[in-house]
Design an enzyme around this catalytic site. Structure first.
Site, short mmCIF file in Angstrom:
data_model
loop_
_atom_site.label_atom_id
_atom_site.label_comp_id
_atom_site.label_asym_id
_atom_site.label_seq_id
_atom_site.Cartn_x
_atom_site.Cartn_y
_atom_site.Cartn_z
N HIS A 62 0.83 -1.17 0.02
CA HIS A 62 0.10 0.05 -0.07
C HIS A 62 0.73 1.24 -0.04
CE1 HIS A 62 0.73 -1.39 4.11
NE2 HIS A 62 0.81 -0.02 4.26
N HIS A 311 -0.19 1.05 12.02
CA HIS A 311 0.05 0.45 10.54
C HIS A 311 1.21 -0.33 10.42
CE1 HIS A 311 2.78 3.83 9.84
NE2 HIS A 311 2.17 4.31 10.42
N HIS A 435 -33.07 -18.15 29.34
CA HIS A 435 -33.28 -18.90 28.08
C HIS A 435 -32.98 -18.36 26.69
CE1 HIS A 435 -37.55 -17.34 27.11
NE2 HIS A 435 -37.37 -17.35 28.37
#
Length: 514
Positions: A62, A311, A435
């Site tokens: 990138h 990053h 439940h």
């Protein structure tokens, strides 16, 4: 969330060098309208700063911060190189994901993609797959198959007195039916099972889940494990919410009775929601089970100062710092309520999706645990190789040498809590306890908040478990009158506790005392 179409996936691609592979990714991003011409130079520049190889045969080239203004819209282009591309330092990339993202958007993309690709077996499967639609479905973590339980996943009258044997049989069956990967098997075998009650236990794993599936093994006779009765074990693989109704049924008394004494067909019917009535199984006497302490444990909670989060470059600096020490070190993104992962894996760090201001909790176990946590705190405060603001974070960093019992992160349920955690105890007044319906309402309420929330059934002396997991809520075995202790930390901890209080007081979708 990233939308990935088949047109963004390029299988059986050919390239001789890393540069050629990056050029192909850049060209595809440009043709798709994601970037302007010249973005390639940013991608090549990023590689010179820090390698974008993540491990498991995956690279994510990138652009640099300087070329973000060349991104028109966020997107990715995925290339599969079956023959492999040399990515430097002996690393071979088979999956290359070219990324174009503005601001911190790329962290969300990385988190989404590496959640799937972080599993070695999954990455290996994608490297050889020839079906674009299947490739896309696996990459996006999707499943279109209806949830069913094949009869062979139910095993009764197993001649064993070992809980581990029942767990291993379940895991092996799920693997044989292609529902889980090797990493799933390794995790469920190494981690402790959760007692559901009446001699029933449940196990699951964070990694290696391929599709929704369930296996059940029942011993011929009841036996004890650490003072608690064992009759049967359920092992669950889950990839989406479609399995949640079945998990919720595990709390139903009739379903439990069927599991304890029903035949295979009755068990299948009960788990899938059909009405089945069998004689109730005898309930074994249960003794309390103390969690095994972890010695030499040090916890550090730190805020990330980096403007663009963790990053590639600061993540690599962090991992290299961790690898200097012999202690086992895990890290958890408290802000996102992530599971603890190995801090020595660049792939796992990237998958946490850490942005500026988020809180990370490190837990180190070993002889140099204290030195490791102190060094990590110093490295994070100094910016992990980047310039950061000298203004201290809103919440101070802290290091704690644990003097009390702590559950190891490998078990995924941890009793070490941030010092600023908010606690509250509420009584469940629902006539039939938690439940299916009220459990789901509770989980959905908890998921509304940007906070880490754990819950404990005080009346059963259970361990703290994630309140965002329906399976974990079911395993608490909550009946009317049970006292639940909630512990919340993070940005919306106070709001979470208040929301939980109001939801419980209103009956969790059933009305008060219904």
């Amino acid at each position: 969330m990233l939308e990935l179409s088949a047109s963004n996936i390029h299988l059986n691609a050919l390239a001789q060098t890393k540069r050629q592979a990056i050029e192909m990714a850049a060209q595809a991003l440009e043709q798709a309208g994601n970037v302007e011409s010249g973005y390639l130079q940013g991608m090549l520049g990023r590689e010179q700063q820090t390698s974008t190889f993540l491990g498991n045969g995956i690279a994510i080239p990138h652009g640099t911060l300087e070329t973000r203004n060349m991104v028109k819209k966020t997107g990715v282009q995925v290339f599969q190189f079956p023959q492999g591309i040399e990515w430097g330092e002996g690393n071979i990339a088979h999956i290359v994901i070219g990324i174009a993202a503005r601001s911190d958007e790329h962290l969300a993309l990385l988190r989404q993609l590496t959640h799937v690709l972080g599993d070695e077996d999954t990455a290996a499967k994608l490297a050889a797959l020839n079906d674009v639609e299947k490739f896309r479905a696996i990459l996006m973590g999707e499943s279109t198959e209806a949830f069913t339980i094949p009869p062979e996943n139910i095993r009764l009258d197993v001649d064993t007195q070992s809980l581990l044997t029942l767990v291993a049989m379940n895991a092996g069956q799920l693997q044989a039916s292609n529902a889980v990967l090797n990493s799933f098997v390794a995790e469920v075998v190494s981690n402790a099972a959760l007692p559901l009650g009446k001699g029933l236990w449940v196990t699951d794993a964070v990694t290696g889940n391929v599709k929704n599936a369930l296996a059940f093994s029942r011993a011929k006779t009841i036996f004890e494990h650490n003072g608690k009765a064992v009759k049967g074990v359920l092992t669950v693989a889950a990839v989406d919410d479609r399995i949640n109704p079945t998990l919720a049924r595990l709390l139903d008394e009739n379903t439990q009775n069927v599991l304890l004494s029903g035949n295979s067909q009755e068990i299948l019917s009960a788990l899938l929601g059909d009405e089945v009535v069998v004689a109730a199984a005898a309930q074994a006497t249960q003794a309390s089970q103390a969690p095994q302490p972890v010695t030499g444990t040090v916890t550090g909670t730190f805020t990330i100062r980096n403007e663009h989060g963790l990053h590639a470059r600061p993540s690599a600096v962090l991992v290299n710092e961790v690898k200097k020490f012999t202690s086992k070190i895990t890290v958890q993104n408290l802000t996102r309520d992530s599971e603890p992962v190995s801090a020595k894996s660049l792939m796992k760090i990237v998958a946490l999706g850490v942005t500026q201001g988020q809180r990370l909790r490190f837990i180190a176990e070993g002889e140099d645990a204290k030195q490791a946590i102190e060094a990590l705190g110093k490295a994070i405060a100094e910016g992990l190789g980047e310039n950061v603001s000298a203004v201290p974070p809103a919440e101070p960093d802290c290091i704690e040498v644990m003097g009390k019992q702590v559950h190891a992160p490998a078990v995924r349920e941890d009793n070490s809590l941030p010092s600023n955690a908010i606690e509250a105890v509420f009584v469940i007044n629902n006539e039939h306890g938690l439940h299916a319906r009220p459990s789901a309402v509770l989980v959905n309420e908890v998921k509304k908040y940007n906070a880490s929330v754990a819950v404990q059934n005080l009346d059963r002396d259970s361990q703290l478990v994630s309140a965002k997991s329906l399976m974990k809520i079911v395993a608490l075995g909550v009946v009317k009158g049970s006292r639940l202790r909630f512990v919340a930390s993070g940005e919306q901890a106070k709001e979470a506790i208040e929301g939980i209080r109001m939801a419980i007081e209103s009956g969790l979708g059933e009305g008060k005392g219904e």
